[in-house]
Design a protein around this motif. Structure first.
Motif, mmCIF file in Angstrom:
data_model
loop_
_atom_site.group_PDB
_atom_site.id
_atom_site.type_symbol
_atom_site.label_atom_id
_atom_site.label_comp_id
_atom_site.label_asym_id
_atom_site.label_seq_id
_atom_site.Cartn_x
_atom_site.Cartn_y
_atom_site.Cartn_z
ATOM 1 N N LEU A 13 0.835 -1.206 0.000
ATOM 2 C CA LEU A 13 0.000 0.000 0.000
ATOM 3 C C LEU A 13 0.869 1.256 0.000
ATOM 4 C CD1 LEU A 13 -2.904 -0.836 2.497
ATOM 5 C CD2 LEU A 13 -3.111 -0.310 0.057
ATOM 6 N N LEU A 14 1.900 1.275 0.876
ATOM 7 C CA LEU A 14 2.751 2.461 1.011
ATOM 8 C C LEU A 14 3.560 2.727 -0.256
ATOM 9 C CD1 LEU A 14 4.023 2.054 4.689
ATOM 10 C CD2 LEU A 14 2.605 3.902 3.811
ATOM 11 N N THR A 15 4.258 1.698 -0.766
ATOM 12 C CA THR A 15 5.104 1.942 -1.943
ATOM 13 C C THR A 15 4.244 2.201 -3.182
ATOM 14 O OG1 THR A 15 5.414 -0.458 -2.245
ATOM 15 C CG2 THR A 15 7.172 0.732 -1.133
ATOM 16 N N THR A 16 3.065 1.565 -3.231
ATOM 17 C CA THR A 16 2.171 1.796 -4.365
ATOM 18 C C THR A 16 1.630 3.212 -4.350
ATOM 19 O OG1 THR A 16 1.491 -0.490 -4.521
ATOM 20 C CG2 THR A 16 -0.047 1.138 -5.357
ATOM 21 N N PHE A 17 1.001 3.593 -3.220
ATOM 22 C CA PHE A 17 0.303 4.874 -3.184
ATOM 23 C C PHE A 17 1.264 6.051 -3.000
ATOM 24 C CE2 PHE A 17 -3.170 1.937 -2.840
ATOM 25 C CZ PHE A 17 -4.072 2.506 -3.737
ATOM 26 N N SER A 18 2.547 5.769 -2.729
ATOM 27 C CA SER A 18 3.542 6.842 -2.698
ATOM 28 C C SER A 18 3.626 7.529 -4.060
ATOM 29 C CB SER A 18 4.912 6.292 -2.296
ATOM 30 O OG SER A 18 5.430 5.440 -3.300
ATOM 31 N N PHE A 19 3.360 6.775 -5.129
ATOM 32 C CA PHE A 19 3.468 7.369 -6.464
ATOM 33 C C PHE A 19 2.249 8.213 -6.827
ATOM 34 C CE2 PHE A 19 6.900 4.442 -6.639
ATOM 35 C CZ PHE A 19 7.812 5.014 -7.507
ATOM 36 N N LEU A 20 1.171 8.106 -6.031
ATOM 37 C CA LEU A 20 -0.028 8.892 -6.322
ATOM 38 C C LEU A 20 0.208 10.394 -6.138
ATOM 39 C CD1 LEU A 20 -2.997 8.891 -7.202
ATOM 40 C CD2 LEU A 20 -3.642 8.465 -4.820
ATOM 41 N N MET B 39 5.414 11.636 -1.552
ATOM 42 C CA MET B 39 5.851 10.420 -2.241
ATOM 43 C C MET B 39 7.043 9.806 -1.537
ATOM 44 S SD MET B 39 7.515 9.633 -6.020
ATOM 45 C CE MET B 39 8.724 8.292 -6.094
ATOM 46 N N TYR B 40 8.070 10.622 -1.267
ATOM 47 C CA TYR B 40 9.303 10.047 -0.721
ATOM 48 C C TYR B 40 9.165 9.630 0.744
ATOM 49 C CZ TYR B 40 11.692 10.324 -5.083
ATOM 50 O OH TYR B 40 12.039 10.087 -6.387
ATOM 51 N N ILE B 41 8.292 10.310 1.496
ATOM 52 C CA ILE B 41 8.026 9.880 2.881
ATOM 53 C C ILE B 41 7.336 8.510 2.863
ATOM 54 C CG2 ILE B 41 6.653 10.344 4.964
ATOM 55 C CD1 ILE B 41 7.141 13.369 4.398
ATOM 56 N N LEU B 42 6.259 8.390 2.062
ATOM 57 C CA LEU B 42 5.527 7.126 1.975
ATOM 58 C C LEU B 42 6.416 6.024 1.402
ATOM 59 C CD1 LEU B 42 2.088 8.360 0.527
ATOM 60 C CD2 LEU B 42 2.556 7.647 2.874
ATOM 61 N N PHE B 43 7.193 6.371 0.368
ATOM 62 C CA PHE B 43 7.997 5.364 -0.316
ATOM 63 C C PHE B 43 9.076 4.782 0.599
ATOM 64 C CE2 PHE B 43 11.302 3.795 -3.173
ATOM 65 C CZ PHE B 43 10.553 2.960 -3.979
#
Lengths: 88, 88
Positions: A13-20, B39-43
């Motif tokens: 969820l985190l790595t996917t939605f980080s790109f949103l 993005m980078y925080i979530l990623f």
């Protein structure tokens, strides 16, 4: 679902939605100057291979996460390509 | 190594090293205006959780790929944080 499955799903969820937020920012501003074209070419190719890996290994978090990631990252890549090769 | 392992390793190499050209570009230009802070925080958070998932599932491609990805993405996140909160 066991703890490993839960961790995998949260990670996906985190790595996917980080790109949103990046996709939204790129769509809104249309400015991709600071984004790296090689990054998004390599990344989208890699994500497609992660989908293959997930399918062969039958790991749902990897499959779902990477399919959605691929959609978001492809939007960003599309804008970057447009910005690099068409607008210039 | 079987075909699934090979695919996983190539996928890990591509998604991992995709962040290297972005990190180099960000270090060279010092300009992070078009990069998304959320993005980078979530990623980076998600990548750390992928490392946990890989460790618990004993999947070396996931562990190695995400450790190096975490290093590259953390450099970019560091520049973005500096650019957002210190330079302004």
């Amino acid at each position: 679902m066991d703890m490993t499955g839960i961790i995998g799903n949260i990670a996906a969820l985190l790595t996917t939605f980080s790109f949103l937020p990046q996709a939204i920012k790129t769509i809104k501003t249309g400015d991709t100057k600071n984004l790296s074209l090689p990054m998004y070419i390599l990344f989208v190719t890699g994500v497609i291979m992660w989908i293959c890996y997930g399918v062969r290994n039958n790991q749902l978090p990897i499959i779902i996460g990477n399919v959605v990631t691929c959609l978001f990252a492809s939007v960003i890549l599309g804008y970057k390509i447009k910005d690099t090769f068409i607008r210039k």
